[in-house]
Motif scaffolding. Structure first.
Motif, PDB file in Angstrom:
ATOM      1  N   LYS A 123       0.843  -1.204   0.000  1.00 32.85           N
ATOM      2  CA  LYS A 123       0.000   0.000   0.000  1.00 32.85           C
ATOM      3  C   LYS A 123       0.876   1.252   0.000  1.00 32.85           C
ATOM      4  CE  LYS A 123      -4.102   1.635   2.486  1.00 32.85           C
ATOM      5  NZ  LYS A 123      -4.969   1.305   3.635  1.00 32.85           N
ATOM      6  N   SER A 124       1.932   1.233   0.793  1.00 36.90           N
ATOM      7  CA  SER A 124       2.806   2.400   0.878  1.00 36.90           C
ATOM      8  C   SER A 124       3.509   2.671  -0.448  1.00 36.90           C
ATOM      9  CB  SER A 124       3.821   2.237   2.006  1.00 36.90           C
ATOM     10  OG  SER A 124       4.794   1.290   1.613  1.00 36.90           O
ATOM     11  N   LYS A 125       3.617   1.665  -1.294  1.00 39.94           N
ATOM     12  CA  LYS A 125       4.250   1.857  -2.615  1.00 39.94           C
ATOM     13  C   LYS A 125       3.204   2.179  -3.681  1.00 39.94           C
ATOM     14  CE  LYS A 125       8.349  -0.197  -1.420  1.00 39.94           C
ATOM     15  NZ  LYS A 125       9.703   0.272  -1.565  1.00 39.94           N
ATOM     16  N   GLY A 126       1.971   2.325  -3.253  1.00 43.04           N
ATOM     17  CA  GLY A 126       0.936   2.768  -4.192  1.00 43.04           C
ATOM     18  C   GLY A 126       0.150   1.669  -4.881  1.00 43.04           C
ATOM     19  N   ALA A 127       0.412   0.421  -4.552  1.00 44.05           N
ATOM     20  CA  ALA A 127      -0.339  -0.669  -5.194  1.00 44.05           C
ATOM     21  C   ALA A 127      -1.789  -0.674  -4.723  1.00 44.05           C
ATOM     22  CB  ALA A 127       0.324  -2.002  -4.862  1.00 44.05           C
ATOM     23  N   THR A 128      -2.656  -1.250  -5.525  1.00 47.95           N
ATOM     24  CA  THR A 128      -4.034  -1.473  -5.094  1.00 47.95           C
ATOM     25  C   THR A 128      -4.029  -2.734  -4.251  1.00 47.95           C
ATOM     26  OG1 THR A 128      -4.881  -0.534  -7.123  1.00 47.95           O
ATOM     27  CG2 THR A 128      -6.382  -1.957  -5.899  1.00 47.95           C
ATOM     28  N   ILE A 129      -4.543  -2.637  -3.051  1.00 53.44           N
ATOM     29  CA  ILE A 129      -4.502  -3.837  -2.214  1.00 53.44           C
ATOM     30  C   ILE A 129      -5.889  -4.396  -1.970  1.00 53.44           C
ATOM     31  CG2 ILE A 129      -2.245  -3.332  -1.182  1.00 53.44           C
ATOM     32  CD1 ILE A 129      -3.756  -2.454   1.330  1.00 53.44           C
ATOM     33  N   PHE A 130      -5.922  -5.701  -2.009  1.00 50.36           N
ATOM     34  CA  PHE A 130      -7.176  -6.433  -2.023  1.00 50.36           C
ATOM     35  C   PHE A 130      -7.069  -7.572  -1.013  1.00 50.36           C
ATOM     36  CE2 PHE A 130     -10.327  -9.223  -3.928  1.00 50.36           C
ATOM     37  CZ  PHE A 130     -11.294  -8.312  -4.328  1.00 50.36           C
ATOM     38  N   GLY A 131      -8.121  -7.818  -0.264  1.00 51.29           N
ATOM     39  CA  GLY A 131      -8.029  -8.857   0.766  1.00 51.29           C
ATOM     40  C   GLY A 131      -9.051  -9.965   0.575  1.00 51.29           C
ATOM     41  N   ILE A 132      -8.624 -11.169   0.820  1.00 51.24           N
ATOM     42  CA  ILE A 132      -9.572 -12.286   0.846  1.00 51.24           C
ATOM     43  C   ILE A 132      -9.467 -12.918   2.223  1.00 51.24           C
ATOM     44  CG2 ILE A 132     -10.178 -14.525  -0.181  1.00 51.24           C
ATOM     45  CD1 ILE A 132      -9.205 -13.384  -2.812  1.00 51.24           C
ATOM     46  N   CYS A 133     -10.433 -12.607   3.059  1.00 48.46           N
ATOM     47  CA  CYS A 133     -10.377 -13.026   4.466  1.00 48.46           C
ATOM     48  C   CYS A 133     -11.631 -13.798   4.819  1.00 48.46           C
ATOM     49  CB  CYS A 133     -10.309 -11.803   5.384  1.00 48.46           C
ATOM     50  SG  CYS A 133      -8.856 -10.775   5.084  1.00 48.46           S
ATOM     51  N   ASN A 134     -11.498 -14.572   5.883  1.00 49.11           N
ATOM     52  CA  ASN A 134     -12.684 -15.268   6.372  1.00 49.11           C
ATOM     53  C   ASN A 134     -13.315 -14.511   7.546  1.00 49.11           C
ATOM     54  OD1 ASN A 134     -14.503 -17.498   6.145  1.00 49.11           O
ATOM     55  ND2 ASN A 134     -13.591 -18.330   8.020  1.00 49.11           N
ATOM     56  N   VAL A 135     -12.438 -13.995   8.409  1.00 48.64           N
ATOM     57  CA  VAL A 135     -12.964 -13.326   9.606  1.00 48.64           C
ATOM     58  C   VAL A 135     -13.373 -11.887   9.273  1.00 48.64           C
ATOM     59  CG1 VAL A 135     -12.461 -12.590  11.970  1.00 48.64           C
ATOM     60  CG2 VAL A 135     -11.633 -14.818  11.146  1.00 48.64           C
ATOM     61  N   VAL A 136     -14.643 -11.639   9.468  1.00 47.13           N
ATOM     62  CA  VAL A 136     -15.215 -10.331   9.141  1.00 47.13           C
ATOM     63  C   VAL A 136     -14.676  -9.266  10.092  1.00 47.13           C
ATOM     64  CG1 VAL A 136     -17.399  -9.043   8.971  1.00 47.13           C
ATOM     65  CG2 VAL A 136     -17.280 -11.426   8.184  1.00 47.13           C
ATOM     66  N   GLY A 137     -14.269  -8.137   9.525  1.00 43.21           N
ATOM     67  CA  GLY A 137     -13.778  -7.028  10.341  1.00 43.21           C
ATOM     68  C   GLY A 137     -12.368  -7.223  10.854  1.00 43.21           C
ATOM     69  N   SER A 138     -11.660  -8.240  10.357  1.00 41.13           N
ATOM     70  CA  SER A 138     -10.292  -8.498  10.815  1.00 41.13           C
ATOM     71  C   SER A 138      -9.337  -7.413  10.311  1.00 41.13           C
ATOM     72  CB  SER A 138      -9.844  -9.873  10.304  1.00 41.13           C
ATOM     73  OG  SER A 138     -10.021  -9.956   8.906  1.00 41.13           O
ATOM     74  N   SER A 139      -8.120  -7.412  10.838  1.00 39.03           N
ATOM     75  CA  SER A 139      -7.175  -6.332  10.513  1.00 39.03           C
ATOM     76  C   SER A 139      -6.903  -6.229   9.011  1.00 39.03           C
ATOM     77  CB  SER A 139      -5.846  -6.564  11.235  1.00 39.03           C
ATOM     78  OG  SER A 139      -6.074  -6.657  12.609  1.00 39.03           O
ATOM     79  N   ILE A 140      -6.720  -7.373   8.355  1.00 45.38           N
ATOM     80  CA  ILE A 140      -6.418  -7.323   6.916  1.00 45.38           C
ATOM     81  C   ILE A 140      -7.647  -6.820   6.151  1.00 45.38           C
ATOM     82  CG2 ILE A 140      -5.884  -8.735   4.866  1.00 45.38           C
ATOM     83  CD1 ILE A 140      -3.982 -10.362   6.720  1.00 45.38           C
ATOM     84  N   ALA A 141      -8.815  -7.272   6.563  1.00 46.43           N
ATOM     85  CA  ALA A 141     -10.035  -6.815   5.889  1.00 46.43           C
ATOM     86  C   ALA A 141     -10.159  -5.295   6.014  1.00 46.43           C
ATOM     87  CB  ALA A 141     -11.254  -7.511   6.475  1.00 46.43           C
ATOM     88  N   ARG A 142      -9.758  -4.767   7.167  1.00 39.80           N
ATOM     89  CA  ARG A 142      -9.890  -3.322   7.380  1.00 39.80           C
ATOM     90  C   ARG A 142      -8.806  -2.529   6.665  1.00 39.80           C
ATOM     91  NH1 ARG A 142      -9.087  -2.533  12.721  1.00 39.80           N
ATOM     92  NH2 ARG A 142      -9.088  -4.722  13.329  1.00 39.80           N
ATOM     93  N   ALA A 143      -7.641  -3.148   6.465  1.00 39.47           N
ATOM     94  CA  ALA A 143      -6.521  -2.414   5.859  1.00 39.47           C
ATOM     95  C   ALA A 143      -6.621  -2.296   4.334  1.00 39.47           C
ATOM     96  CB  ALA A 143      -5.207  -3.107   6.235  1.00 39.47           C
ATOM     97  N   THR A 144      -7.474  -3.117   3.733  1.00 41.98           N
ATOM     98  CA  THR A 144      -7.481  -3.187   2.268  1.00 41.98           C
ATOM     99  C   THR A 144      -8.421  -2.178   1.608  1.00 41.98           C
ATOM    100  OG1 THR A 144      -8.973  -5.053   2.646  1.00 41.98           O
ATOM    101  CG2 THR A 144      -6.759  -5.574   1.945  1.00 41.98           C
ATOM    102  N   ASP A 145      -8.134  -1.868   0.326  1.00 37.51           N
ATOM    103  CA  ASP A 145      -8.992  -0.965  -0.446  1.00 37.51           C
ATOM    104  C   ASP A 145     -10.331  -1.636  -0.732  1.00 37.51           C
ATOM    105  OD1 ASP A 145      -6.918   0.961  -0.760  1.00 37.51           O
ATOM    106  OD2 ASP A 145      -6.033  -0.252  -2.345  1.00 37.51           O
ATOM    107  N   ALA A 146     -10.261  -2.925  -0.961  1.00 41.29           N
ATOM    108  CA  ALA A 146     -11.468  -3.684  -1.287  1.00 41.29           C
ATOM    109  C   ALA A 146     -11.175  -5.142  -0.997  1.00 41.29           C
ATOM    110  CB  ALA A 146     -11.797  -3.510  -2.766  1.00 41.29           C
TER     111      ALA A 146
END
Ligand code: M6R
Length: 366
Positions: free
Chosen positions: A121-144
């Motif tokens: 993210k800090s390098k400007g990439a679009t970040i996308f998460g595939i998570c199971n736990v709703v509201g988890s840290s990775i889910a919250r950190a991603t653009d989509a």
């Protein structure tokens, strides 16, 4: 709470027809050619134009990422790199604004995966998460992102989360592939129909349970295991080996079958069980030769084959028949007997399958 099952892991293995269905619910209806995923809708164009997709993950989620590499390259013709999050983040990786970085994580809390994503993210990439736990840290950190909807996974060994990840990644690969015009309508439709049939076929694969108990009985005292697969089944070989080592503490290695000649073949003797995933697909003939190579050295072959196959069964010591499906969807079926095999071996060895030693469900430290 274990729903009558002895362990959460077994319950979660048996939940897969349902959890796979849940992971595609509302996202795909073959009959009306409906294919849509809320989480990536806004990003479809970006995905379609991407020059490269980087997947970061750890453990089983990394294996799901490897399956996704095959799927996305096959359906959408976009180059994919699959990275261990821990290696990626520390090697000064090349990331640009043009990249899409997908993190896969059941818990959404894995420290290395989260840090890799933040770096991207800090390098400007679009970040996308595939998570199971709703509201988890990775889910919250991603653009989509997209949730896998597998429901809570309690067993430390990931089972239903893996098949849900693979299902979601299959849908994503199909969406990007059709958006890019790389997946023609009839092929896309066939895939949708096949994917809809997967839960029922997983149900059939689960009926192999008693037969797998018998195989487990034969090999519970082994000290080593080799798992071989090619193509789409190569990541499944890695996953089968990981499942066995983490819960039964038997040393196991997964390999792309053709790599066997470059080293591991030296290990094969009459004491070495070799699980070969040998379904009828484009690499079938090649895997037949690999089975011959193992048998010539007296290895014990446990083969996962497609229903009705006669060639491999004539060579293998033990045969596990699973239903036929289209090649890119096979991991969703071929992983099932391997999950069951590791489960039963671990139980027979008196191991704590739901909470194996030294392991935690989420690895929140690097
Ligand atoms: O929660 P995550 O998907 O990020 O976890 C990644 C790995 O720690 C996890 O898959 C681990 O390898 C499992 N115990 C495998 O069964």
């Amino acid at each position: 709470e274990k729903g009558g099952y002895e362990h959460f892991m077994l319950k979660e293995i048996f939940e897969q027809p349902r959890s796979i269905l849940d992971s595609m619910r509302g996202r795909m209806i073959a009959e009306s050619d409906h294919l849509m995923m809320g989480g990536i809708r806004e990003y479809e164009n970006k995905f379609a134009k991407a020059k490269r997709i980087i997947i970061v993950a750890c453990g089983t989620s990394w294996h799901a990422g490897l399956v996704a590499e095959y799927l996305i390259e096959d359906f959408a013709r976009i180059p994919v790199e699959v990275e261990y999050a821990s290696e990626f983040r520390y090697r000064n990786p090349i990331i640009t604004e043009k990249d899409i970085v997908i993190a896969i994580s059941q818990s959404g809390e894995t420290a290395d995966t989260l840090a890799a994503l933040e770096l991207a993210k800090s390098k400007g990439a679009t970040i996308f998460g595939i998570c199971n736990v709703v509201g988890s840290s990775i889910a919250r950190a991603t653009d989509a992102g997209a949730y896998t909807h597998a429901g809570p996974e309690i067993g430390v060994a990931s089972t239903k989360a893996f098949t849900a990840q693979v299902t979601v990644l299959t849908l994503i690969a199909m969406i990007i592939g059709s958006k890019r015009g790389m997946l023609e309508t009839t092929k896309l439709h066939q895939l949708m129909v096949e994917l809809e049939n997967i839960p029922a076929k997983v149900e059939i694969a689960l009926q192999l349970n008693d037969q797998i108990v018998e195989i487990a009985e034969k090999f519970k005292d082994a000290t080593n295991f080799l798992y071989l697969g090619r193509g789409y089944n190569f990541p499944v070989a890695l996953e089968g080996a990981l499942k066995l080592k983490e819960i039964s503490y038997i040393h196991a290695e997964g390999y792309p079958a053709a790599e066997m000649k470059h080293g591991p073949i030296a290990l094969i003797d009459e004491h070495m069980p070799v699980v070969v995933i040998a379904t009828k697909d484009s690499s079938y003939e090649k895997i037949v030769s690999n089975v011959q190579e193992v048998k010539a050295r007296k290895g014990k072959v446990i083969a996962v084959v497609t229903e009705g196959d006669t060639t491999i069964p004539s060579m293998a010591d033990y045969v596990i028949e699973i239903p036929e499906t289209s090649e890119p969807l096979m991991p969703l079926l071929s992983v099932i007997p391997l999950q069951l095999l590791s489960y039963h071996i671990a139980v027979m060895r008196g191991c704590n399958v739901d909470q194996p030693r030294n392991l935690a469900k989420s690895v929140t430290v690097e």
